[in-house]
Design an enzyme around this catalytic site. Structure first.
Site, PDB file in Angstrom:
ATOM      1  N   SER A 162       0.858  -1.282   0.006  1.00 16.73           N
ATOM      2  CA  SER A 162      -0.018  -0.216   0.145  1.00 16.73           C
ATOM      3  C   SER A 162       0.223   0.930   0.035  1.00 16.73           C
ATOM      4  CB  SER A 162      -1.555  -0.137   1.121  1.00 16.73           C
ATOM      5  OG  SER A 162      -1.463   1.370   1.486  1.00 16.73           O
ATOM      6  N   TYR A 175      -1.502  -0.149   9.781  1.00 17.04           N
ATOM      7  CA  TYR A 175      -1.252  -0.776   8.484  1.00 17.04           C
ATOM      8  C   TYR A 175      -0.043  -0.270   7.929  1.00 17.04           C
ATOM      9  CZ  TYR A 175      -3.387  -1.331   3.740  1.00 17.04           C
ATOM     10  OH  TYR A 175      -3.811  -1.370   1.986  1.00 17.04           O
TER      11      TYR A 175
END
Length: 272
Positions: A162, A175
């Protein structure tokens, strides 16, 4: 003669963009980016082994793919749990005997301010996003090393990372940490396993229209901020990530390894 030479060149070119006779394993392959990756790999001729947690959805999709003439296998499993990766690879070994491609796509998120995260939150996010990719890669190494694909660097691992692992986003520190560590894992394995004929790369999406991003994208205020911050001024689609993953699995990318490629509509290129 010129027509024959042209035909030969075309055949050679197309052979770089096919996955015919190759075996691929995709984790988290029933939804969002994972599902799009499975579809593209199948369309390029690969046989795909799908791993997902929900058995009912997995069985339904396996039946659909088989009715379309594709070769698929699957296993309902939670790859974030210790030892499960070995069980998955053993199932692949028993059913196929070999493996050419591993796509580590399983992922999750808990969006909170850092001060509010619990120990359980930490374990859940890190085990799902990072531990699963590490243990799947480690368990798959012997099969990938013996890949039957053509070329000196035959096998391919693609990690779904990501942009949150490349820069700060509002997706939360856990995350971001898990994806940054995945990017470093990608670099380390690319160097360590190059001599074993295994390429390792990562794809780093920005906001993509998936179930995981749904809670954010259905918030008009947040959606507007995302659009304003994205040079291409739109949300990405799962197939746009899957296309880059597929490229990294083909021999067209045979000299690409250790890279984290952002699929982000220009986000990472936009400074102040």
């Amino acid at each position: 003669m010129r027509h024959r030479e042209l035909a030969t060149k075309v055949v050679g070119l197309l052979s770089m963009w096919t996955l015919s006779n190759q075996k691929a394993l995709v984790t988290g392959g029933t939804k969002g980016i994972g599902e799009a990756v499975v579809r593209q790999l199948l369309d390029l001729g690969a046989s795909v082994f799908i791993v997902a947690r929900k058995a009912e959805l997995l069985d339904q999709q396996l039946n659909d793919y088989r009715q379309q003439g594709h070769t698929v296998e699957g296993l309902a499993a939670d790859v974030s749990q210790p030892g499960v990766a070995n069980n998955v690879i053993q199932a692949v070994r028993e059913r196929w005997g070999n493996l050419d491609i591993l796509v580590n796509n399983a992922g999750t998120n808990i969006r909170k301010p850092t001060a509010e995260y619990s120990h359980n939150d930490y374990d859940y996010v890190m085990n799902t996003n990072l531990r699963s990719a590490y243990e799947m890669s480690q368990a798959a190494y012997p099969l990938l090393r013996e890949s039957r694909s053509n070329g000196p660097h035959r096998a391919s691992i693609v990690n779904i990372s990501s942009v949150s692992g490349l820069t700060h986003t509002s997706s939360g520190s856990l995350y971001g940490m898990s994806k940054a560590a995945m990017n470093q894992l990608t670099r380390n394995l690319a160097v360590e396993w190059a001599s074993s004929g295994i390429r390792v790369n990562a794809v780093a999406p920005w906001y993509i229209r998936t179930p995981l991003a749904g809670p954010v994208l259905t918030n008009p205020e947040k959606l507007d901020r995302i659009i304003q911050r994205t040079p291409m001024a739109r949300i990405g689609e799962p197939h746009e990530v899957a296309s880059v993953v597929a490229f990294l699995c083909t021999s067209a990318s045979s000299y690409v390894t250790g890279q984290t490629i952002a699929v982000d509509g220009g986000l990472m290129a936009w400074g102040f």
